[in-house]
Design a protein around this motif. Sequence first.
Motif, PDB file in Angstrom:
ATOM      1  N   PHE A 133     -15.826   3.968  11.360  1.00 15.23           N
ATOM      2  CA  PHE A 133     -17.288   4.183  10.144  1.00 15.23           C
ATOM      3  C   PHE A 133     -17.872   2.922   9.273  1.00 15.23           C
ATOM      4  O   PHE A 133     -17.044   2.416   9.266  1.00 15.23           O
ATOM      5  N   ALA A 134     -19.186   2.683   9.878  1.00 17.24           N
ATOM      6  CA  ALA A 134     -19.699   2.069   9.208  1.00 17.24           C
ATOM      7  C   ALA A 134     -20.954   2.246   8.130  1.00 17.24           C
ATOM      8  O   ALA A 134     -20.606   2.165   7.023  1.00 17.24           O
ATOM      9  N   ALA A 135     -21.657   3.576   8.539  1.00 20.57           N
ATOM     10  CA  ALA A 135     -22.932   4.511   7.510  1.00 20.57           C
ATOM     11  C   ALA A 135     -23.279   4.951   7.800  1.00 20.57           C
ATOM     12  O   ALA A 135     -22.954   5.543   8.908  1.00 20.57           O
ATOM     13  N   ARG A 136     -23.647   5.470   7.270  1.00 23.07           N
ATOM     14  CA  ARG A 136     -23.634   7.501   7.699  1.00 23.07           C
ATOM     15  C   ARG A 136     -25.611   7.580   6.187  1.00 23.07           C
ATOM     16  O   ARG A 136     -25.570   6.901   5.192  1.00 23.07           O
ATOM     17  N   ALA A 155     -17.481  -0.653   1.966  1.00 24.33           N
ATOM     18  CA  ALA A 155     -17.505  -2.256   2.113  1.00 24.33           C
ATOM     19  C   ALA A 155     -17.413  -3.247   2.246  1.00 24.33           C
ATOM     20  O   ALA A 155     -18.075  -4.114   2.150  1.00 24.33           O
ATOM     21  N   ASP A 156     -16.824  -2.956   4.124  1.00 21.23           N
ATOM     22  CA  ASP A 156     -16.581  -4.142   3.963  1.00 21.23           C
ATOM     23  C   ASP A 156     -17.704  -4.380   5.315  1.00 21.23           C
ATOM     24  O   ASP A 156     -17.264  -5.139   6.407  1.00 21.23           O
ATOM     25  N   HIS A 157     -18.606  -3.381   5.416  1.00 17.87           N
ATOM     26  CA  HIS A 157     -19.758  -3.175   6.632  1.00 17.87           C
ATOM     27  C   HIS A 157     -21.575  -3.636   5.442  1.00 17.87           C
ATOM     28  O   HIS A 157     -21.923  -3.301   6.442  1.00 17.87           O
ATOM     29  N   ARG A 158     -21.488  -3.797   4.336  1.00 22.54           N
ATOM     30  CA  ARG A 158     -21.834  -4.325   3.839  1.00 22.54           C
ATOM     31  C   ARG A 158     -22.886  -5.567   3.793  1.00 22.54           C
ATOM     32  O   ARG A 158     -22.366  -6.294   4.079  1.00 22.54           O
ATOM     33  N   GLY A 163     -27.446  -0.164   6.189  1.00 16.12           N
ATOM     34  CA  GLY A 163     -28.527   0.483   4.911  1.00 16.12           C
ATOM     35  C   GLY A 163     -29.484   0.754   5.325  1.00 16.12           C
ATOM     36  O   GLY A 163     -30.752   1.901   5.005  1.00 16.12           O
ATOM     37  N   GLY A 164     -30.011  -0.623   5.846  1.00 13.90           N
ATOM     38  CA  GLY A 164     -31.646  -0.185   5.970  1.00 13.90           C
ATOM     39  C   GLY A 164     -32.122   0.462   7.050  1.00 13.90           C
ATOM     40  O   GLY A 164     -32.992   0.768   7.837  1.00 13.90           O
TER      41      GLY A 164
END
Length: 216
Positions: A133-136, A155-158, A163-164
């Motif tokens: 999992f990275a973002a959703r 947190a590890d993929h910010r 996000g954009g």
Amino acid sequence: MPDTRISGLVRMWINGWTVSRGGSDPIDEPWGWTIDVGQAKHVARHVLPEPSEADVRKIVAATSAPGTWLKLFAEDEAVLPWVGPGWRLAGPGFLMTCPLAPDHPEAPAGYTLTRWTRGGVSRVLVRTRDGHFAARGQIAHAGAHAVVDQVETAADHRRKGLGGLVMRTLQSSAHEGGARTGVLVGTPEGRALYSSLGWTTHAPMASLWYEPDAAG
């Protein structure tokens, strides 16, 4: 044209939020709306687009159920003195809108993007190539507008543009579904991202919930 008054924008927000979260239809009140949510720690919420001290104190006096929330479109410092013991303040929020447009962003190297729509809600999931999992995020369709909800990045993929990527994909999905205005309530951290993507801030939102054990 969308209703740009705060009360109109708030109504747009709760219309989509109830679709996103499966809440009850908003119940009209003299001061705003009540929504039944039905969770142990979030039984119901009272939403006041233009809160007055008298209205807030009346609601507080009538509240005995833990898990009752207040969503007050005002600064935290203005409304906090109106509630008594047992009410806890969550982080501040910001009511924001954005015109929607088609977009087709691509996931950066090392990531995959999946999106789907069910029950009036479009969802986006970003994972690493090996499935982590990275973002959703998700966006609820409500006629000519759509409401963004539950956007998060691990947190590890910010700071990698995920996000954009999620936001642009959600906005495009809503536009494809016929919506032309996006609405959300963002955190202070999210506000910076959303502003960079063309979102406009209209009002602050104070968020409080009732937890009697906090009375001391």
